[in-house]
Structures are given as structure tokens and as C-alpha cells.
Design a protein around this motif. Sequence first.
Motif, mmCIF file in Angstrom:
data_model
loop_
_atom_site.group_PDB
_atom_site.id
_atom_site.type_symbol
_atom_site.label_atom_id
_atom_site.label_comp_id
_atom_site.label_asym_id
_atom_site.label_seq_id
_atom_site.Cartn_x
_atom_site.Cartn_y
_atom_site.Cartn_z
ATOM 1 N N ARG A 263 -66.764 -20.049 -51.101
ATOM 2 C CA ARG A 263 -66.753 -20.219 -52.559
ATOM 3 C C ARG A 263 -65.739 -19.244 -53.134
ATOM 4 O O ARG A 263 -65.756 -18.054 -52.782
ATOM 5 N N GLU B 162 -65.353 -17.161 -55.444
ATOM 6 C CA GLU B 162 -66.007 -16.347 -56.476
ATOM 7 C C GLU B 162 -65.281 -15.021 -56.594
ATOM 8 O O GLU B 162 -64.491 -14.667 -55.725
ATOM 9 N N GLY C 213 -71.489 -7.521 -51.512
ATOM 10 C CA GLY C 213 -72.489 -8.574 -51.305
ATOM 11 C C GLY C 213 -72.044 -9.945 -51.772
ATOM 12 O O GLY C 213 -72.814 -10.895 -51.740
ATOM 13 N N ARG C 214 -70.799 -10.035 -52.229
ATOM 14 C CA ARG C 214 -70.308 -11.368 -52.610
ATOM 15 C C ARG C 214 -68.903 -11.586 -52.064
ATOM 16 O O ARG C 214 -67.986 -10.840 -52.383
ATOM 17 N N TYR C 215 -68.774 -12.570 -51.215
ATOM 18 C CA TYR C 215 -67.506 -12.811 -50.539
ATOM 19 C C TYR C 215 -67.084 -14.257 -50.734
ATOM 20 O O TYR C 215 -67.863 -15.088 -51.168
ATOM 21 N N GLN D 208 -74.367 -18.197 -44.176
ATOM 22 C CA GLN D 208 -75.753 -18.522 -44.517
ATOM 23 C C GLN D 208 -76.511 -18.960 -43.274
ATOM 24 O O GLN D 208 -75.957 -19.581 -42.370
ATOM 25 N N ARG E 292 -83.659 -23.253 -60.429
ATOM 26 C CA ARG E 292 -82.451 -23.557 -59.676
ATOM 27 C C ARG E 292 -81.651 -24.434 -60.621
ATOM 28 O O ARG E 292 -82.171 -25.393 -61.169
ATOM 29 N N ALA F 42 -80.284 -10.924 -54.219
ATOM 30 C CA ALA F 42 -80.989 -12.090 -53.686
ATOM 31 C C ALA F 42 -80.517 -12.346 -52.263
ATOM 32 O O ALA F 42 -79.326 -12.511 -52.022
ATOM 33 N N GLY G 256 -78.604 -15.540 -47.407
ATOM 34 C CA GLY G 256 -77.272 -14.950 -47.369
ATOM 35 C C GLY G 256 -77.240 -13.928 -46.246
ATOM 36 O O GLY G 256 -77.799 -12.838 -46.364
#
Length: 536
Positions: free
Chosen positions: A225, A227, A232-234, A239, A371, A393, A420
Motif C-alpha cells: 500500500r 501509504e 509500524g507502517r510500511y 500479513q 470496519r 493495531a 500485521g
Amino acid sequence: MSEVPATDKSPSQPKPRKFQAIKGVRDLLPAETPLWNHVEHTAHDVFGTFGFAEIRVPIIEPTELFARSVGLETDIVSKEMYSFELQAFQEIRHFVGKIMSSQSDPLRFTGWLHGLVGALRSAWRSGRIEHSEVNRQTVKLLEEIYDWLYQKIADDKVLRTAIVNPEIQAHITDAVSIAMRLEISPDTAVLRPEATASVCRAYIEHNMQQLPQPVKLHYSGPMFRRERPQKGRYRQFYQIGAEVLGGKDAPGIDAEVIEMVMAFFDKLELRDVQLDINSIGCRECRPKYVELLRAALVKVKDQLGPDSQRRIETNPLRVLDSKVENEQAIIATLPRMAAHLCPACAEHFAEVKRQLELRGVIYKENWRLVRGLDYYMRTTFEITAKGLGSQNAVCGGGRYDGLVELLGGPPTKGIGFAIGEDRLILSLQESGKMLPPQGRDVYIAWMGEKAFATALRAARDLRAAGFGVELPPTEQKFGKALAQADKLGARYALILGEDEVTSGDWTLKTLADGSQTKYSESNLLDHLRKNITSSL
Ligand code: AMP
């Protein structure tokens, strides 16, 4: 180190560029991969004990799969997917461009038209262009015009006058306007942003509804993605997930799926795990609640920030997700789904909670847990863990009974989750969990040609017995070999020189305390087996 001679320096040759991984993606180095492997093996084992089988789905999927499932208006699909055109479409577009630009040159035009007709025929056969009546007619007419032009051009005399031949020009103009009627939407593929849609596609594609239901599958792998990267966000992240497809929508399935994730986290000794659950109703009761929520939001619109204001129209449920500080007090006053569930959903939710309690799973009810995607219904859950800051999360999941149908399959119940893995590992690392990289158990220090043959045999036998062995490819002095063994963190050095080979007594040095003992070849293996496995 000796200096590089001046003549080797060539001023005209720039230093080659040093590459770095692109933004948002990263390497996982040997210091970390043992923990990754441990997590993945544990998932495999725990999910296996719940009757889940592994599925491996492709990393590339048709764009349409996610546009339809995750939803066109979501961030993931509208701006975060890595997509590219597939070759068939590129080829058709290429030939259409060429015929457009060669209208004044009948010979070249006919050549390019030949290319276009060929590309269309093959795209038609493989189903890459829609099998519509318009497309059928278009391809047929283009073929006819091509045949006609080819006949004319085969006749040399016509070719010389082609430029001014109005009949030929009329056919060329026709071909161009006919080609413009083609109904082709760009045929694109994406790097998958998630895997639930892929698993559902595979369920449909392989007629898994004919297997005993429900079908329980787990997967793991990279997702993509675009982003904004942060801790913690790549952009490439991993997953681990599972899906239960088909069969009933019994609350016991929801509870068991949640119990399974918690058992997995428990086995990994993940700390400060919190499970939040909610029910977001079904196609009957949710739309009514959403309207109620929208009406309540409209009344307090002025007190909300721009994102929430926009969501009042696009997706009011997402306002409940808001982390904006000064919106919290207002959100607390909004109507709650729990009070508006239809009797069937209320009963389902109550039973999920009762079953979680029966299974000893501790949860917190969180009415704001939604969601954002349309296909979710009833049970939703999220799990957070320690040490992750704002991106805390580690797992999101929920029931999605309508999804398989939305993707062209039969009506099918479904529930699943995605963990994640990057965040799970971060959290484990934060709480001090590290696994040593696969070390060398034995470093073979050999000297002399005769010893080398023995060293090779020793390495082969020790490896076959499962020990990690480092066999230096060239002869080293014993002192240097032992220093190297130390640096590599080997536990033992097996010393093989002329004496050892002749006598058959091999010297084993324990590097931690420097002690040395002699063993015969067969005793050595027994000794290592006992010592290395017992200390693992
Ligand atoms: P989702 O598929 O959005 O429901 O996400 C499920 C889980 O995947 C989240 O709870 C995160 O732990 C993880 N996740 C989602 N997006 C990212 C990302 N860009 N980088 C790392 N982990 C992510």
C-alpha cells in the motif's frame, strides 16, 4: 591496503550509483529473520491445530478484484495501490495510436492495422477484451478493411497512387472511426493490498464450495500500500491471516476464530494484548442506523473537523474511527449501533460474547470499532499490543457474508482476520524477544591436504546430523582459524591436523572456556548430539 595505482583512476568514469531500497520498503536482515520465521512457524502450527490449511495466493491480481471488494472510495483503492497495465492492453493501445498517426501513408497504415487486428484477435481469444456485440462487430469490420486494403496494396499500380486514391482514404478513415468504437477498459493488475479478496477469488475459482464446508484457510505474505511510511507502517508489509468460508454463520465460528488469534498471540508471549469487539449489524439494520448516525452528525457538523465533515456524506461510520482530540466528546454522544441491532444480529452478538467467555477469551466491547468497508457485517474485532505508538493495531478482522457473492460466487458466509506481522514483530522486539541468528555449532580448523579430506567427511556427517558447520575453504593456521571461529560465535572448534588424522583421535575445543577433549570419530558425534541439543 595498497593504494590504487593512479592509472586505474579514470576521471571520465563516474562512481557507480549506490542503490538504496525505495521509500517505505526495507530489508529484513539475519539478525531479525529468526524471529520472523519463529512467528510464521508458530502461526502455521497454531492455525493447524484449529483445522486451518495453508493457501498461497498470487501477489499480482486484477485491479477490479479490489475495486469491487475493498471499494472504489476507500483510501486503499483510490490512492494506495501499485498498479500497472497488462501487456495485452498496452499492445492494443500501441496499435490504435499507430493507425491514427499513419493515416496519410496507406502502406504503413495497412501494416499497423495488421498489427491491431492480430492483437485484437488474441485479446478476444484470451478474454482480455470484453465479448460485447460492439467489440465483435468492430473486430470483424477491421478485419474486412484490412483484407480490402491488403488486396489493393498488393497491386503495385494502386500503391503508387494510393495517397491520392479517395477510395483507399475512405477505407482508412472508416477503419479509424471503427477502431474508436472498441469497448476496452484498461486491463490493469495491482500488487495486492490485502489478501481476503484473493482468498475469496480462489474459493470461487476452484469451486471450493463443493468441498466440505466451511473451508478454513490461512495465508501469509507481503502486501503493498502506498501509504505515508512511519514506525509500524510500511509500503511493503506482511500479513498473516485466516478466512473461514462457507457453511453457517454460527456465532461459535466467530468466537473460535478470535480464540485462535488469541491462542497464537499467547503462544508468542505477546504482551499487553487487548481485544476489542463490536457488531456492526447486517444489511437490514445497519443502513437504518447509518441514517440515524448521519442525521445526528449533521446536527453537530460545525464542531467537527474537515475529514469527519466529509465522511458524514461518504461514510458516516468512519467518523467513529476519528482520533481527533476535540471530536471525542461529541462522538461520545452519538447513537450507538448496539441499541439499533435487529433481533437476529443482537442475538448473534450476545452469543459471540457468551462463547468468548466460555473459551476464556477476555474482550472489551467497543461500540466505535467499525470496519470502513461495505462488505463487513456483524462481528468486527481489533487487537492492539504494547510498544507500537500510534500504529498499535496488530490485527483486524470481521465477518463478511456478502463478499464472495459480490465477487461473482454463490452466497457464502465468511469471516477472517489479518495480522500485521511487522507490527507483531516490533511489539515482540520491544518486549525484549530476540532469537539468535542460526549460528555455527562447529568450526572445522584443518591443516594439511590429508586433514582436508577428513574435514570434508566430518563436515558432511555433522551437517547430515543437523549441526551448523563452517568449513573454511582454504587452509588456515590454527591460531587464525580459532580466532575466526570465535568471531563467528561458533560453539566448538574441531581441530584436524596430521596428528589427529593419523591417530583417529579428534580434538574438540569448547570455545566458551577453551577446554579441549579428544574423541574418536563416532564418539564425537554422540558427544555433540548430547551437548548441543540439550542446551537448545
Ligand atoms: P487491514 O488489512 O487494513 O485491516 O490491516 C490489518 C492489519 O495489518 C493492521 O492491524 C496492521 O497491523 C497491519 N497493517 C495494515 N497496513 C499496514 C502498513 N502499511 N504497514 C504495516 N502494517 C500494516
